[in-house]
Design an enzyme around this catalytic site. Structure first.
Site, short mmCIF file in Angstrom:
data_model
loop_
_atom_site.label_atom_id
_atom_site.label_comp_id
_atom_site.label_asym_id
_atom_site.label_seq_id
_atom_site.Cartn_x
_atom_site.Cartn_y
_atom_site.Cartn_z
N HIS A 15 78.10 51.71 52.01
CA HIS A 15 77.67 52.17 53.33
C HIS A 15 77.24 53.63 53.21
CE1 HIS A 15 77.33 51.65 57.69
NE2 HIS A 15 77.58 52.95 57.72
N HIS B 191 68.17 59.93 58.06
CA HIS B 191 69.41 60.00 58.84
C HIS B 191 70.48 60.81 58.10
CE1 HIS B 191 72.63 58.51 61.55
NE2 HIS B 191 73.36 58.58 60.46
N GLU B 192 70.70 60.47 56.86
CA GLU B 192 71.76 61.16 56.08
C GLU B 192 71.41 62.62 55.84
OE1 GLU B 192 74.52 59.84 55.87
OE2 GLU B 192 73.94 57.79 56.37
N HIS C 199 72.44 64.91 58.58
CA HIS C 199 73.83 65.39 58.49
C HIS C 199 73.90 66.60 57.56
CE1 HIS C 199 75.66 62.13 60.72
NE2 HIS C 199 75.26 61.19 59.89
O1 X8Z Z 1 76.74 54.16 59.85
C1 X8Z Z 1 75.62 54.60 60.02
C2 X8Z Z 1 75.04 55.64 59.05
C3 X8Z Z 1 76.09 56.51 58.46
S1 X8Z Z 1 76.74 57.71 59.56
C4 X8Z Z 1 74.32 54.93 57.93
N1 X8Z Z 1 74.85 54.15 61.04
C5 X8Z Z 1 75.32 53.14 61.99
C6 X8Z Z 1 75.47 51.78 61.34
O2 X8Z Z 1 74.97 51.59 60.23
O3 X8Z Z 1 76.09 50.90 61.95
C7 X8Z Z 1 73.50 54.61 61.39
C8 X8Z Z 1 73.05 53.76 62.52
C9 X8Z Z 1 74.28 53.09 63.08
ZN ZN Z 2 75.34 59.15 60.26
#
Ligand code: X8Z
Ligand code: ZN
Length: 440
Positions: free
Chosen positions: A180, A210-211, A214
């Protein structure tokens, strides 16, 4: 095939039943910890981190959901009519929830994986970046470089050497890792990293942005006292990279030669908006449901013997989605979503999906963009970059409404930017849905 999808959906959920007992115990312990420091339960502690009383936060979130619900319902209605034809075996009915295994995503949280089934107009230019990435020989690191280049185009600083040395971009062959995607702040000397099992495709290109969002937040609040080295709230942290990714438009990708030059007509525009909506709009009720469930679990409103039943009640109520096969309390379906066993609060993603359009609208204005919001790309705009950096540099030193103000001039969360962005698609969807029995 239909059978394969069903098997994958069921198979994924065989990992979680053993978690159920441990989860119930974990809830007890988490609540004990929260009570020891003065909260009613762990859910209240989570909701207390938004510079307003927990009850006000709940009302605010409900207000935002109400703003976007009509758009979601029309997208759902359209998706249902297409899936009804695509999967006769599913016996999908008007006015009823859609089976959960048909969205091309293990949790039905983002639907762009079935864009092909839902494409409004055939024979427009392809929007599929995956093919372009492969053809141009991109690897994981090349994709991360592309992400970084977006940030530096705004005048933000390059990522430090250590980022490139210490990050993990690909799944190692010799050991098991948590795949993940995540971003890491090692706190000292700007040691920021990401950890991803990147695949060369569109989804992961977006996840990289997205990453990196952060990591850039980490880098810009680093000079503050340690207690302020955090996002204005966790939704801000989740929204930074996504904001930039909204500017990864067909025109931008065509400039990189990752897509053929985009035709500029109404049909292509609706296709593009549809693809975006299948990720951003479809996500909204999912982003809400996960913590609605956990808040009620922590408060005791949902007891352990109703974990699964209550889960599907919420999924059905908000997402209009139902399990494809009967479920029971022998299952523990929420446990099959990473953030539940990993205990990562989820409201942050719901908020980020609202904020990012607000941020996008403000940065486009700073850039001097005129015309429809969905056509704006802030790529290359130093004005937008300065505005973003000013917000990032505040870290958690001010209540979040002030950080919101620094970036947007507005001090409340507001889904009107999202609604504006998708307005042309929404009008088109209403047209398509005429005479249909929408809702569930
Ligand atoms: O978990 C995440 C990121 C890491 S903070 C990849 N997300 C959520 C998910 O995958 O459920 C980004 C969108 C929603
Ligand atoms: Zn994230």
């Amino acid at each position: 095939t239909y059978e394969e999808r069903l098997e994958a959906w069921k198979g994924w959920r065989t990992v979680s039943p053993p978690m159920r007992k441990q989860y119930a115990r974990f809830v007890e312990l988490g609540n004990k910890g929260a009570r020891d420091i003065g909260f009613k339960d762990l859910g209240e502690l989570w909701r207390a981190r938004y510079d307003m009383p927990p009850a006000e936060l709940e009302a605010d979130v409900e207000r935002l959901w109400t703003q976007v619900k009509p758009l979601y319902e029309d997208l759902h209605c359209y998706a249902r009519s297409k899936l009804e034809k695509r999967w006769p075996a599913a016996k999908i009915e008007e006015g009823a929830p859609i089976p959960a295994h048909l969205f091309g995503n293990m949790w039905s949280q983002a639907w762009s994986g079935i864009y092909g089934d839902l494409e409004p107009f055939a024979n427009q230019a392809s929007l599929d970046v995956t093919a372009g990435l492969k053809k141009k020989g991109y690897d994981a690191k090349g994709m991360v470089k592309l992400g970084e280049a977006f940030f530096t185009s705004l005048g933000l600083k390059p990522l430090p050497e250590s980022f490139w040395k210490r990050s993990m971009f690909e799944e190692p062959r010799d050991r098991d890792v948590v795949c993940h995607a995540s971003a890491w702040d090692l706190t000292y000397g700007g040691d920021v990293r990401i950890k991803m099992c990147t695949k060369v495709n569109e989804e992961d290109l977006i996840t990289i942005h997205h990453e990196l969002g952060h990591d850039y937040y980490f880098l810009y609040y680093h000079t503050l006292p340690i207690l302020y080295q955090d996002g204005a709230n966790d939704g801000f942290h989740e929204g930074v990279g996504d904001t930039l990714a909204l500017s990864v438009t067909p025109a931008y990708l065509a400039a990189l030669k990752l897509l053929p030059k985009a035709p500029d007509n109404d049909k292509a525009e609706i296709n593009v908006l549809m693809r975006r909506a299948l990720d951003k709009v479809a996500f909204l009720p999912f982003g809400y449901v996960i913590d609605k469930w956990r808040w009620d679990v922590f408060s005791g409103k949902i007891p352990p013997d109703r974990y699964n039943e209550a889960w599907w009640e919420l999924v059905q109520k908000y997402q209009g989605i139902a399990p494809p096969v009967p479920r029971s309390e022998a299952d523990f379906d929420p446990g099959a979503k990473f953030h539940v066993p990993a205990n990562v609060p989820y409201l942050r993603y719901f908020l980020a999906h609202i904020y990012q359009f607000q941020f996008h609208r403000a940065l486009c204005k700073a850039k001097g963009h005129t015309g429809p919001l969905h056509k704006c790309s802030i790529h290359g705009s130093k004005e937008a970059g300065d505005r973003l950096a000013a917000m990032l540099s505040l870290g958690a030193s001010k209540p979040w409404p002030e950080a919101m103000k620094a970036l947007t001039g507005e001090s409340a969360a507001d889904a009107s930017a999202l609604v504006e962005y998708f307005a042309p698609l929404h009008a088109w969807l209403k047209e398509q849905n005429k005479g249909k029995k929408c809702g569930w």
